[in-house]
Every structure is written in C-alpha cells, then in structure tokens.
Design a protein around this motif. Structure first.
Motif, mmCIF file in Angstrom:
data_model
loop_
_atom_site.group_PDB
_atom_site.id
_atom_site.type_symbol
_atom_site.label_atom_id
_atom_site.label_comp_id
_atom_site.label_asym_id
_atom_site.label_seq_id
_atom_site.Cartn_x
_atom_site.Cartn_y
_atom_site.Cartn_z
ATOM 1 N N ARG A 23 -11.823 -22.099 -9.068
ATOM 2 C CA ARG A 23 -12.202 -21.110 -10.436
ATOM 3 C C ARG A 23 -10.571 -20.939 -10.473
ATOM 4 N NH1 ARG A 23 -14.072 -15.697 -8.441
ATOM 5 N NH2 ARG A 23 -12.499 -15.479 -6.518
ATOM 6 N N ARG A 31 1.169 -19.748 -15.129
ATOM 7 C CA ARG A 31 1.501 -18.956 -14.834
ATOM 8 C C ARG A 31 1.956 -17.665 -13.421
ATOM 9 N NH1 ARG A 31 2.506 -15.671 -19.007
ATOM 10 N NH2 ARG A 31 2.936 -13.308 -17.446
ATOM 11 N N ASP A 44 -9.587 -13.031 -23.873
ATOM 12 C CA ASP A 44 -10.031 -13.726 -22.627
ATOM 13 C C ASP A 44 -11.423 -14.701 -23.771
ATOM 14 O OD1 ASP A 44 -9.534 -11.769 -21.613
ATOM 15 O OD2 ASP A 44 -11.341 -10.341 -22.382
ATOM 16 N N GLN A 47 -9.512 -17.373 -29.144
ATOM 17 C CA GLN A 47 -9.735 -17.097 -29.935
ATOM 18 C C GLN A 47 -7.647 -16.825 -30.538
ATOM 19 O OE1 GLN A 47 -12.644 -15.461 -29.655
ATOM 20 N NE2 GLN A 47 -13.452 -16.390 -31.241
ATOM 21 N N PHE A 104 4.792 -12.707 -28.654
ATOM 22 C CA PHE A 104 4.101 -12.696 -27.779
ATOM 23 C C PHE A 104 2.678 -14.003 -28.203
ATOM 24 C CE2 PHE A 104 0.004 -12.135 -25.001
ATOM 25 C CZ PHE A 104 0.952 -11.912 -24.404
ATOM 26 N N ASP B 26 3.518 -8.531 -17.825
ATOM 27 C CA ASP B 26 2.621 -9.305 -17.122
ATOM 28 C C ASP B 26 3.603 -10.692 -16.594
ATOM 29 O OD1 ASP B 26 0.174 -10.419 -15.387
ATOM 30 O OD2 ASP B 26 0.075 -11.597 -17.155
ATOM 31 N N ARG B 117 -5.536 -11.243 -8.631
ATOM 32 C CA ARG B 117 -6.114 -10.712 -9.389
ATOM 33 C C ARG B 117 -7.869 -11.183 -9.862
ATOM 34 N NH1 ARG B 117 -3.004 -11.380 -14.885
ATOM 35 N NH2 ARG B 117 -1.587 -12.241 -13.945
ATOM 36 N N TYR B 118 -8.291 -12.018 -9.177
ATOM 37 C CA TYR B 118 -9.403 -13.001 -9.258
ATOM 38 C C TYR B 118 -10.382 -11.881 -7.909
ATOM 39 C CZ TYR B 118 -8.236 -16.988 -11.610
ATOM 40 O OH TYR B 118 -7.651 -17.602 -12.689
ATOM 41 N N ASN B 192 -4.394 -3.698 -31.901
ATOM 42 C CA ASN B 192 -5.694 -5.279 -31.005
ATOM 43 C C ASN B 192 -3.735 -5.907 -31.923
ATOM 44 O OD1 ASN B 192 -7.532 -6.327 -30.027
ATOM 45 N ND2 ASN B 192 -8.149 -5.877 -32.275
ATOM 46 N N ILE B 194 -0.982 -8.826 -30.320
ATOM 47 C CA ILE B 194 -1.977 -9.747 -29.135
ATOM 48 C C ILE B 194 -1.388 -9.577 -27.536
ATOM 49 C CG2 ILE B 194 -1.879 -12.432 -28.850
ATOM 50 C CD1 ILE B 194 -2.711 -11.055 -31.573
ATOM 51 N N GLU B 195 0.140 -9.076 -27.210
ATOM 52 C CA GLU B 195 -0.250 -8.398 -25.566
ATOM 53 C C GLU B 195 -1.275 -7.367 -25.621
ATOM 54 O OE1 GLU B 195 3.008 -6.751 -22.201
ATOM 55 O OE2 GLU B 195 3.558 -6.035 -24.380
ATOM 56 N N THR B 196 -2.446 -7.326 -24.818
ATOM 57 C CA THR B 196 -2.036 -6.130 -24.535
ATOM 58 C C THR B 196 -1.603 -5.134 -23.619
ATOM 59 O OG1 THR B 196 -3.051 -6.950 -22.580
ATOM 60 C CG2 THR B 196 -4.818 -7.009 -23.921
ATOM 61 N N ASP B 277 -7.294 -6.681 -19.720
ATOM 62 C CA ASP B 277 -7.561 -7.956 -20.193
ATOM 63 C C ASP B 277 -8.116 -7.245 -21.940
ATOM 64 O OD1 ASP B 277 -10.703 -7.316 -20.349
ATOM 65 O OD2 ASP B 277 -11.123 -8.028 -18.830
ATOM 66 N N ARG B 278 -8.570 -8.446 -22.879
ATOM 67 C CA ARG B 278 -9.129 -8.097 -24.390
ATOM 68 C C ARG B 278 -10.119 -7.224 -24.041
ATOM 69 N NH1 ARG B 278 -5.263 -7.413 -28.084
ATOM 70 N NH2 ARG B 278 -4.511 -9.121 -27.095
ATOM 71 N N LYS B 279 -11.039 -7.404 -23.730
ATOM 72 C CA LYS B 279 -12.419 -7.101 -24.057
ATOM 73 C C LYS B 279 -12.221 -5.378 -23.368
ATOM 74 C CE LYS B 279 -16.930 -7.198 -21.673
ATOM 75 N NZ LYS B 279 -17.409 -8.659 -20.294
ATOM 76 N N THR B 700 -14.848 -7.408 -29.157
ATOM 77 C CA THR B 700 -13.806 -9.133 -28.489
ATOM 78 C C THR B 700 -13.579 -9.475 -30.095
ATOM 79 O OG1 THR B 700 -15.703 -10.131 -28.864
ATOM 80 C CG2 THR B 700 -15.941 -9.643 -27.076
ATOM 81 N N PHE B 701 -12.805 -10.889 -29.905
ATOM 82 C CA PHE B 701 -11.557 -11.015 -31.002
ATOM 83 C C PHE B 701 -13.463 -12.223 -31.840
ATOM 84 C CE2 PHE B 701 -7.451 -11.071 -29.443
ATOM 85 C CZ PHE B 701 -7.224 -10.120 -30.384
#
Lengths: 173, 782
Positions: A23, A31, A44, A47, A104, B26, B117-118, B192, B194-196, B277-279, B700-701
């Motif tokens: 997965r 990275r 995520d 986009q 970025f 990160d 992280r998973y 927003n 682009i780096e959270t 994460d973005r959400k 979200t985007f």
C-alpha cells in the motif's frame, strides 16, 4: 499489512531496490525510503501536483500511484533534473524569471512543465496556463511561472540549435 | 557604490529549492522518530461521553495514545495573544486535546503515536469515541439570536467581544443630502498554503531541552507561547522554522497540535513527527474573514463624503485564535475611512463564537475587509448621485499635500500621493476608451464592466507602545545582527521569519549596497530561536519595513565601527576617511586605503585596535518603528460577464501599487501577482461553506476552488514610489496589497457590468450560478 513486496526501479538513473508494503505510495517511497525529499506532498486528492514526478517519461502524481506500480520503471524526480553545475533549462527558467516563491510546489510544477515542453516545445501563454491545470501554486499567481516556462522553451530551442550547428560542422563527434 | 537597492536580482533562495534540496518540516528525519496522527471530532458540537483507546494501543507499532485527560497538568490550553481592551473580551482558549466537549468539526480529541505514519493512521480508526451530538450554530448572526446554542456555556449570546471606536452624531446621517447603505458579506476563506502545517519534536531527557521544528511564520512567538503551554523554560525550548512552504497568515497562530507533539516527544523520549494532511488542514488550520459588514456613507450631492458608520459582525469560530480578536477590530476598524477625507467615522464590531474552525489572520487580516466595504460603498454612492466612480474618488482622495494625514479613526497615514497613483492606473488602462468600448458593447448586449479600487492599508505595526495599548501580547519591533567574519563574509541575522518572500535576497541587497561587497558574500540567518536572539516574525507586511530597517541600521553600525578601525590603521581621524565600494580611503589620497575585508580581519584578530574599541565586527539593531506604514494603490479590473452563463471573464487587471521604496522590483512584482491572485480568488471563486450542522462542505481541493493558472489574464503590475518617512529604507510593505486592492476592484467591475440588470450588490464569491440567478431575477433578490 505484513506481506511485503520487493521492487526494483530506476530512480534518476540509479537502480534502487526496496522491500515495501503493497500500500506504500510512490511519493512516500521516494521521500521516506529513498530520502529524495524534493518531491513534496500538498494534498490527498491529487489536485495540487506538488508530488508530480515522471514515470517512464509520463508525468504522474506520485501521491496517487502505489510504489509497486513503479516496479521495473524509470522514475525521474526533481533531484534528477540537474544540479547547480548544470541546471536543466526548466530550473534555469524558474530561477531567472522568479518562477517560485516558497518553492514548495516548484518541483512538481517543473516536472509537469517538462511534460508540456516535450509535447509542445514552443507553447503559447494560453497553452502554458492550460497545461498548469494539474498543479496549484498559492504564491506566484502563476504569471512568472508562465515566464519561466517560456524562458525554458527558449533555452531548449537554443540548446538544440547549438547541437544542430555542431553536428553540421562535424564538431563534437 | 554598486547600486543594488531598487534593482531586480535573482533570488539567493532558489538554488536549493529548484534542485530539490530544500529542508521543509516533513523532510526532517531523526533517528528513532515516531509519527503522530490526531483523532478529530466528526461533530461540530458534541459531548464526549467515552473514549476507549485499548484497541488502538493493541495494534502492533502503536506506541502511545493520548486523550485530553492524559494531558491535564502537562499541557495547558493555547492562549490567545491579542487581549483587546475595552471590548468586554471573553477569551476562550483551545485546549490541548478536547475535554468534555468538542466545539467544531476537526477539533483534536486524541493523539496516536506509532512507529510509522501508516500505522498511526490505521490506529485512528481504532480509537473509539462516543459522542452525544449537540445543536450547533454556524453563522454569527444566528449565534447572536435568543435561544441560539451556546458554544461556551459561560459566554452569553456567544458574544466574545464588543468593540467600539469613533463617534458620529446621528444628525450627520439624518441631515445628510445623501446616505447610502449596504450590507456586505466578506465570506470565510481558507489560506491554504501548499505546504500544510506540521511539527517534528525532539527532547533531550538529560538536559531537558526540547526542540520543535515547525511551520511557523514567527518562531519566537511560538517559543514564548509553547514555553508556557508546556511549562518549560524558554531557554530550554528551541523553535526552528526550517523552509516553510507559504503561510499567508495561517502559520502565525500558535496551535495545540504542535504543543501536543512536543509533549509526546518529551513523554516518550523519542522524536515525534506530525504532518497535517490537506483534509485536516482545511478543518484545523485557521480560516479568515467571515464578516457581515453593514456600512452607511453620508455625503453631499456634489459627491463629497461627510461621515461613515460601520457595523461588523465577525465570526471568530469556536475559540479565540492567537490574533483572532484583532483582525475584525483594530486591523479592520482603523482603516474604514480608506483613502478618503471623511471627517467623521465610527465602527462597532461584534465578535461571535460559533461551532466552526477559529478565524485569524489571512493576507491582509482586517484590512482587505476594510478596503472592501469602503470601496464598495463609494461605488454605490457614485451610482446613487450619478457620478463616475473615478470622479468621486478623485474628489475625495486625501490630497498629497495633506500628509501626514490624521484620519477620523485616529491614525496618521505616513505619506502618499493617491491622485498620482490613480492617474497612472487610468493612463495604463486608458479609462476613457474603456468606457467608450463599454458603451459600444452594451448596445450589442454584451456586459463589459470596469471596476476601480483606490485602497490604502495599514502595515508594519509600530511602535511597541501602541501594540501595548491595543492589547497585542508582544512587541512589534525587529532585531538584526550583522556579523562580519574574519574573511569579510557577512552573516545577517533577522528576527523576521521569511517563508517565500525572498528576504535572503532583498536583505542581502541592502547590506551589499551599504558595505560595497558582493551579494554572494552575505547569508541570511533566520527562523531559529537559538540563532536569532529575539524577533517577532514575518506577517502584516512588516518584513522589510521593520525587519529590513533593523538590518539597514545594524549595517550602518558595522560601517561606523569599521571606520574607527580603518582610521586608526591609516593614522588619520575618522572625519578624514571616506567609505565607498567597500574601500575606506583617506580623502584626497585614494592610495591610502583599507578594504572592508582587511578591516574585517583586523577587527576579528584584534592585534591593533584603537583604545576603547572591542574586538570583532558586529552591528546590532532593535528597531521599533515610530509609526505604521501605509501602502496604497489603484487597481482597475475589466471583466466581461457572459449573459448566457453568468461566467465572469477577466479581460484585464491593472495594479498600480505604491509600497514606498522598492528594494527588488522583480520580487515586489511577484508579491503583487500572488496577492492579486488571492484577492481575485476571494472575489470570484473561493469560499468556505459549512452545512447548518457545522460540517465543512468545502473541505478538500475538490470542493474549495483554488485559483488555477488559466483563470487569470496577464496582471499588469506597476509601481509608484512614495518613500515612507517611518523607516530608513523608506519601505512600506508589498505582501498584502493584492488581497486588499483586488476584491473590491473585481466586484465593482462585475457590478458595473451588471448595471443594465439593476443589480447593486452580490455576495462574494461571484460564481457563475450566483451571477446567472441574479440576472434572471433582474436583481430583485440581490
């Protein structure tokens, strides 16, 4: 989760092997496992395009590709474009024309624009703006990204012109 | 001396960024590092009945799970840092992890820490939380009504603050020849970058030192606040903002997540990383604007303005964010009269708690809202008396000879030539031809619109005693050390914390020009509380106007000391020396000289210094500006509205900005492009949307429209230069001009296009659907 897969792929011309969870996303492989942190993750939902890399010459969003899908393939990341001794024209363009601010999104945007220039070596402003559809930059308002891509296109054209000249005069063989 | 200030220079920042060698949060990887993930409330308002973490803890690879109860006495709430006086402020701080109740969807309830992280993400689903859903309130006006759900039981009517400034006697409006009134909604937007957000924390159990690398615009503020939250001496807490991928205000605030990650590292004695994460970012990082603004402008038939009064009902979200109280009050209120001579003004702001993400600064922070209301009401006034929007502006703009100009809101605009900037924009746009073209196209049934805004904004806060008077919990001065190494290479330390502005380049231009040395000999050091003694960060367009001023003064102090040493070596008096192009030479005897590099070596070796001169070559400045700076400009937007679809096509965008002295025109223009794109974004596309029960629908985007390249025409950016008398560089600040000037220019243009339909106002964002519907009803519902 525990069943791991062995994969082998070429990253920036170097063969890399990894034992990974099926997965694992390609972005995370690059990275976290291969320490190529120039590829960034900004959303995520595929986009923003900050994670864009090339796989077998195609522009793909590495946050939406499993690492196992890149098994046996050739991946190019920003680290493979060029270094300070020899910048890729797209890098040169972004530097000369102030195509980045926070930087970025930049690696993904540059790779994505290399994809454009491969298909269309002399794009108009409108074509560049359309081709930027897959990426989001929050800093620049895109205008100097457009200038950067135009400059890169010019550098590539000039480079090709030089190559053709040297070929015809028989030099550099 | 080589001229560098005012010239375009390629950025020193870029080589690492274009080759993939940046170092963002990160990108940091430490031995033994764990990964954190937050369990967040799915409800906007709920009681927490029970949390069971046993299943999550049982998952192999999970190291710890923290809930609110685990942090009692260990991690305090994260306090607001703007304690607005005289407003009956009821500050409600974010707790580290929710206890008892959650008050917005996305609020942190628990932290899972795992080997990677998973696994951390897997474990989120295994944390069982039972909630009892409570009625939520989302809109600020609804929250003020009797019987509205209370976000905090002890805050009546959800009223967090009530702020009033200025006075206008009722007769000013009763007896006025013309009064124009409008209710405007400055919608909620999401910064927003682009780096959270993210953080990596490392604790040394031996020394008790904690280091947090995090996405911060102001690491020293983060250090001061988190030292209190984590009860750790400031001297043992190091905050590092590595490369930061944009902020736009959202990385000013201090948040609970970063502090909780710091605690986890301390508790587990292993490094811990958390990357939003973005959400999560959409829910957890501050939102902005969300102000209902009711404005009344009084004046004469001839177009002269006489008084303005404004009511702002602002949505502060569920808690009072770091500088949340200041945006709709001080930042907004002081600027409601805009660029005009309006003798009387008053503002009242209701700051309201709701079950939404807290709001705070976003590029402009209050000033864009102020510019929006004044620029919109000026257009409506012009329409009411049948005057051209340019003419009414020319009539009321503060004249150049009136500066410094004291406004009805009690602030003093530093310098300006507003008419000139407007004239330049009109020339570039060829305004008369545009109006003729509009007339011609209208006859063909085409809807061309021309919008103008002549904005002014307040930037570069200062002096610090003013910060104290308005309740800002900090200073607003800036610090720089210019350190000359023995070889003559220079390290410039700044307390600002750039994250995309190009400061390593612009500050180097200032220092290189002054010292007469190559730009490449200068490195900027910033963003690390261990390297830079103190500072207040990068926001509010203060970076150059305040931070750059400190750099300039510190550099002058280096020259002063170097001159003393050079004079001593050359056996002349300081008055007999001149310094040019990096050479100290005896006046009239250019052969008797010392290079800057020679003096750098002399100063550092200290073999032969004049009496009373200490070794080394360093200059330091703590610059507290005597006043704010006031950038201004004139923006003109030309649009065509599609009659069939309601789509707004941007035909031209002209920005003539006066940001005082421009250090690097290339970078300044880049700032304008980015700001204008965000400003147009707010006008036409962006907007946070909540359901009535407090779910963020634009989360979200895919749902929140981020501006794309193809949305824009080429922005025509130009500058006029009126130096500010407030700082030695004459700089005013360029970062927020676009988000301030653009929204009203665009909305004025669209309303101008829609005039044949009798539509006076529509709320942003002006989506095709909204415009189309308004055209169908011919403005009846607008």
């Amino acid at each position: 989760m525990t069943c791991k897969k062995n994969i082998s792929l070429s990253v920036n011309g170097v063969t890399r092997q990894a034992e990974i969870e099926p997965r694992l996303l390609l972005a995370h492989l690059l990275r976290d496992e291969l320490n190529l942190t120039g590829t960034h993750i900004g959303c995520d939902t595929s986009q923003c395009g900050a994670c864009t890399v090339m796989v077998d010459g195609d522009v793909v969003k590495s946050c939406t590709v499993l690492a196992v899908q890149a098994d046996g393939k050739e991946v190019t990341t920003v680290e493979g474009l060029g270094d300070m001794e020899q910048l890729h024209p797209i890098q040169q363009g972004f530097w000369e024309k102030h195509g980045l601010q926070c930087g970025f999104c930049t690696p993904g945007v540059m790779i994505s624009m290399i994809g454009l220039l491969k298909e269309n070596p002399n794009p108009t402003e409108e074509e560049i703006r359309d081709a930027l559809e897959g990426v989001i930059c929050r800093c620049t308002g895109y205008q100097f990204i457009v200038s950067a891509v135009q400059h890169a296109a010019q550098l590539i054209a000039e480079g090709n012109a030089v190559k053709e000249t040297t070929m015809s005069t028989g030099e550099g063989r | 001396m080589a001229k560098l200030i005012g010239t375009p220079q390629k950025r020193k920042e870029d080589p690492k960024l274009i080759t993939g060698n940046g170092n963002f949060t990160d990108d940091i990887k430490l031995p033994g590092m764990l990964h954190g993930a937050f369990v967040r409330s799915p409800h906007a308002h709920a009681k927490i009945i029970r949390i069971d973490v046993s299943k999550a803890l049982a998952l192999p690879g999970v190291v710890a799970v923290y809930t609110g109860n685990d942090l009692v006495g260990k991690v305090k709430s994260v306090p607001t840092m703007w304690l607005l006086p005289g407003a009956d402020l009821k500050p409600k701080d974010r707790s580290a992890l929710a206890q008892g109740k959650t008050r917005y969807a996305g609020e942190c309830v628990a932290l899972v820490v795992a080997e990677n992280r998973y696994i951390a993400r897997d474990a989120l689903d295994l944390v069982e939380v039972d909630y009892e859903d409570l009625p939520a309130v989302v809109h600020q006006e609804a929250a003020l009504l009797d019987g509205a759900p209370l976000v905090h039981d002890d805050v009546a009517a959800n009223l967090a603050l009530l702020w009033k400034a200025g006075e206008v006697p009722e007769e000013e409006f009763q007896n006025a020849e013309v009064v124009v009134k409008q209710r405007l909604y400055n919608q909620r937007v999401i910064p927003n970058p682009i780096e959270t957000r993210g953080a990596v924390a490392q604790y040394n159990p031996g020394s008790g030192e904690l280091t947090i690398w995090c996405t911060s615009q102001n690491p020293h503020i983060h250090r001061m606040v988190y030292a209190g939250v984590l009860d750790i001496p400031e001297s043992r807490l190091q905050i590092v903002a590595p490369d930061v991928g944009g902020g736009f205000g959202s990385k000013i605030a201090t948040y609970n997540e970063e502090a909780v990650i710091g605690h986890a590292a301390r508790d587990l004695k292993r490094p811990v990383k958390w990357i939003e994460d973005r959400k999560e970012h959409f829910m957890a990082t501050t939102h902005a604007r969300d102000e209902v603004i009711e404005v009344e402008l009084a004046g004469k038939r001839d177009g002269t303005f006489t008084a303005i009064r404004v009511k702002n009902t602002a949505n502060l979200g569920a808690y009072l964010s770091t500088f949340g109280a200041g945006c709709p009050t001080i930042d907004f209120g002081l600027m409601v009269t805009g660029a005009y001579t309006i003798p009387k003004a008053s503002v009242v702001t209701y700051g309201v708690y709701t079950n939404t993400t807290p709001t705070d600064a976003y590029r402009g922070a209050g000033k864009p809202e102020a510019a929006f209301q004044i620029e919109r009401i000026v257009d409506l006034f012009a329409q009411e008396i049948g005057m051209d929007p340019v003419e009414i502006r020319q009539k009321n703009l503060i004249p150049a000879e009136a500066f410094p100009y004291g406004t009805a809101m009690g602030v003093s605009y530093d310098s300006g030539n507003y008419h000139y900037t407007l004239d330049r924009a009109l020339d570039i746009a060829d305004y008369a031809s545009l109006r003729a073209e509009q007339k011609r196209l209208r006859e063909q049934g085409k809807l061309l619109g021309i919008g103008v805004s002549t904005y002014v904004e307040l930037c570069g806060f200062g002096p610090s005693k003013v910060a104290g008077a308005i309740g800002f919990q900090g200073g607003v001065w800036e610090n720089s050390t210019v350190r000359v190494h023995p070889t003559g290479k220079v390290a410039v330390f700044t307390g600002t914390s750039p994250h995309g502005q190009g400061t390593a380049t612009t500050f180097a231009q200032v220092v290189a020009e002054k010292l007469g040395i190559p730009i490449d000999d200068i490195e900027l050091i910033s963003g690390d509380t261990r390297s830079v003694s103190m500072g207040w960060g990068t926001y509010g367009s203060r970076n150059t106007a305040v931070g750059g001023a400190a750099v300039a003064i510190a550099t002058d102090r280096v020259i002063e000391k170097a001159k003393t040493i050079a004079a001593h070596e050359l056996e002349v008096s300081v008055e007999d020396l001149e310094f040019s192009n990096g050479i100290f030479s005896v006046k009239g005897v250019p052969t008797q000289s010392r290079s800057f590099q020679e003096i750098a070596k002399s100063a550092n070796f200290a073999w032969n210094l004049p009496d009373g001169v200490e070794p080394s070559l360093e200059g330091q400045s703590f610059f507290d500006p005597p006043n704010f700076v006031y950038p201004f400009g004139a923006h003109i937007c030309v649009v065509e509205v599609n009659v069939q679809t309601g789509e707004v096509e941007l035909k031209r965008y002209i920005a003539v900005d006066d940001v005082g002295r421009v250090i690097n025109p290339l970078l300044a223009e880049g700032q304008v492009h980015g700001g204008v794109a965000q400003g147009i974004g707010q006008a036409l596309w962006e907007g946070a949307v909540y359901s009535d029960n407090g779910q963020l629908l634009s989360g979200t985007f895919m749902d929140y429209t981020m501006p794309k390249a193809r949305f824009f025409p080429t922005i025509e950016s130009h500058f006029t230069e009126t130096p500010s008398p407030v700082n030695p560089l004459g700089a005013k600040g360029v970062g927020e001009t676009g988000t301030t000037g653009a929204p009203p220019a665009v909305v004025n243009a669209v309303m101008d296009a829609l005039r044949p339909f009798g539509i006076k106002d529509l709320d942003m964002p002006l989506t095709p659907e909204k415009v189309w519907r308004a055209m169908q009803t011919r403005g009846e519902n607008a």
